[in-house]
Structures are given as C-alpha cells and as structure tokens.
Enzyme design. Sequence first.
Site, PDB file in Angstrom:
ATOM      1  N   GLY A  25      18.218  36.789  69.672  1.00  0.00           N
ATOM      2  CA  GLY A  25      19.762  36.956  69.175  1.00  0.00           C
ATOM      3  C   GLY A  25      20.338  37.659  70.263  1.00  0.00           C
ATOM      4  N   THR A  75      18.278  44.123  70.647  1.00  0.00           N
ATOM      5  CA  THR A  75      18.326  43.674  69.490  1.00  0.00           C
ATOM      6  C   THR A  75      18.986  44.353  68.568  1.00  0.00           C
ATOM      7  OG1 THR A  75      17.114  42.806  67.248  1.00  0.00           O
ATOM      8  CG2 THR A  75      15.805  44.353  68.832  1.00  0.00           C
ATOM      9  N   ASP A  87      14.209  46.919  65.494  1.00  0.00           N
ATOM     10  CA  ASP A  87      12.830  46.752  64.893  1.00  0.00           C
ATOM     11  C   ASP A  87      11.633  46.448  65.751  1.00  0.00           C
ATOM     12  OD1 ASP A  87      13.555  44.193  65.705  1.00  0.00           O
ATOM     13  OD2 ASP A  87      13.251  43.228  64.152  1.00  0.00           O
ATOM     14  N   ARG A 108      16.851  30.372  71.549  1.00  0.00           N
ATOM     15  CA  ARG A 108      15.393  30.209  70.911  1.00  0.00           C
ATOM     16  C   ARG A 108      14.707  29.067  71.557  1.00  0.00           C
ATOM     17  NH1 ARG A 108      15.626  34.676  67.710  1.00  0.00           N
ATOM     18  NH2 ARG A 108      17.752  35.209  66.308  1.00  0.00           N
ATOM     19  N   ASP A 150      10.739  40.583  69.731  1.00  0.00           N
ATOM     20  CA  ASP A 150       9.174  40.215  69.816  1.00  0.00           C
ATOM     21  C   ASP A 150       8.703  38.841  70.186  1.00  0.00           C
ATOM     22  OD1 ASP A 150       8.632  42.895  68.636  1.00  0.00           O
ATOM     23  OD2 ASP A 150       8.116  41.941  66.475  1.00  0.00           O
ATOM     24  N   ARG A 173      17.398  41.543  59.592  1.00  0.00           N
ATOM     25  CA  ARG A 173      16.308  40.538  59.663  1.00  0.00           C
ATOM     26  C   ARG A 173      15.277  41.162  58.455  1.00  0.00           C
ATOM     27  NH1 ARG A 173      13.182  38.020  64.275  1.00  0.00           N
ATOM     28  NH2 ARG A 173      12.623  40.148  64.942  1.00  0.00           N
ATOM     29  N   ASP A 225      18.533  44.922  65.525  1.00  0.00           N
ATOM     30  CA  ASP A 225      17.827  45.243  64.394  1.00  0.00           C
ATOM     31  C   ASP A 225      17.106  46.404  64.508  1.00  0.00           C
ATOM     32  OD1 ASP A 225      18.704  42.856  63.280  1.00  0.00           O
ATOM     33  OD2 ASP A 225      17.084  41.708  64.132  1.00  0.00           O
TER      34      ASP A 225
END
Length: 315
Positions: A6, A120, A124, A67, A98, A166, A122
């Site tokens: 993303g 990202t 995360d 992706r 990741d 996510r 996120d």
Amino acid sequence: MLTSGGDAPGMNALIRSVVRTASAHDISVLGIRRGYSGLINGDILEMSARSVDGIIRRGGTILYTARCKDMLTEEGQQKAADTCRYLGIDGLICCGGDGTFRGAQALSRKGVPCIGVPGTIDNDIVCTDYTIGFDTACNTAIECIDKLRDTMQSHERCSVVEVMGRRAGHLALQVGCAVGATAICLPERELDFDVDIVEKMRIGRIKGRNHHIIIVAEGYGSAQEVADQIHEATGIDTRVTILGHIQRGGSPTAQDRVMATRMGHAAVEALIAGKTNRVIVQDKSRVTDLDIEEGLSLKKDLDQSLFEAQQTVAI
C-alpha cells in the site's frame, strides 16, 4: 529502489532522499516501478538528483506500487534475483510493510543485498516505533472527523467513523484520542459494549453532551453493525462514515517528510557499509537498522499509556 504494498504519504520524500544520498556518493540509482512485479518484469528507469526535484511534497509514489504474488514463489524470487544480476544492481532498497520485507529477505538469501524501509499508514511494523505515512494519515482523518463533528453537533447525532489500519488499531487509537472520541473500537482490546459505549453516551447526555464520535478500527469489525447496536440501545440518530483510502493520500506532513529523509539516508549508508537483510527502524529518537528476520519475529502492541489516557479523559 522500489516501493511495494500500500502507498503511504512520504514515500516520494524517501525516494528523493535515497537518490540524493546515493548521488552524493557517486552511486547510480535505478527506480523500479510497480514494486517486485516491476523487478521481475524489468520495469525500470534511471534516476538522478534532478529527477526527484519537487517530489518531497507529493503524496503517493512516483515509482508506483503493487502487490506481487510471484514473489511468494521460489520461481518469482529467483527471477527477481536474476534481474538484479543482469542489470548489475549492487543493492536494493525496498519500502513497504511486512510483505515487502519478506521479499527483501528472500532476495538477501539469494545474494542480493537488501535494505527495507517501513512505509505504511498502519504503523503496524513490529520492529519500529514509527512508519512513514502514519502521521499524515492521522492528520487527514482528524481533519475529516473535525468536519463531521460540526454536522453531528448541529443534528445531535452520533457519528461512527471507520478508519484504516488493517488488523492493527494504532491509527484508530491515535485519531480517537486526538478528536476526543467517546469510545474507540480496537482489535487489540476487548470491549464491553454496554459499559464502554452505551453507558458513556448515556452519562454524556445527562451531563449535557448532545453528540458523540465513535472510532472503529477496520480490523475490529463492521462500523455499520456498531452503529446499529448504538441506535438500538440508545435511540440516538447514528450515522456511519468510512474514511477509506482518502487516508493514504495528500501532501505528507513535516514529520513524515523528515522521517522519510532520515530513513532514506540511513538505508543508503547501510548498503555502502556492506549490510544486507536489514530494516531501517526508529528506536525512540534514533534511526538505526535491525536484522529483518529478528524484526519480523517481534510483537507490537498498542501504546498502553496512550490507551489509558484516552480511556480516562473520554468521560
């Protein structure tokens, strides 16, 4: 270098930093378009210090992103490594999450020096305190929710807002705290619906509060179901807003531009030092690097002190 997964605001600032740092060391840079898919298919262009003029303020990524399922296979990984050798690529900088780091790890094992950079919204990535794009996404969501609050207050409604992230709640927690949300629904924390949402809203009404903002992390579940439950329990007119991909766009904030610049510089310096299979991370105020395998094995929880503070003030 490539950007994968993303997109996130600040990726262009990172590209600029990598190209300019490499140019300062008389190192040529190839930009790989569309992530690992572009590497496998040879979608590559030469970049220079002048080619990245002005991109520091732009959202998205000029190298595009995608992706790539082929990178999950041995055949795809081998083809990507062969492309690197054919083009004489001495090192690869890969920005993403990741999945991007696992691709870099696979190429490192095949003899291609790789450095990962966390990008990202996120936030995360377990091995780093901060990921490029997070601050901009937070500010975009806050701006939207502040505008929503005006109309919710005028109509005495409850607004249930779903933010991205996510399976992680870092973005939702940060945004919820910043907008003064009545409650935040997070995948990492169990929620007593009657106590944590309904009762807070009832107490708020008694004390004169005529509107409410509920933040739902996309990893928590359906925002519409949360809204339906609230309406059924309280009778309050409740509306749902899903912010969606608007959070990935926009000009990056100062924090994202500066962090992208620092991480891009560190990534190039790591390759020059002969490092491979490393990821650039922020550890408190330091920008350093860590073994990718070690980084992927770590676990990242929510900021507990921020969570406790938000729970306390949301009364």
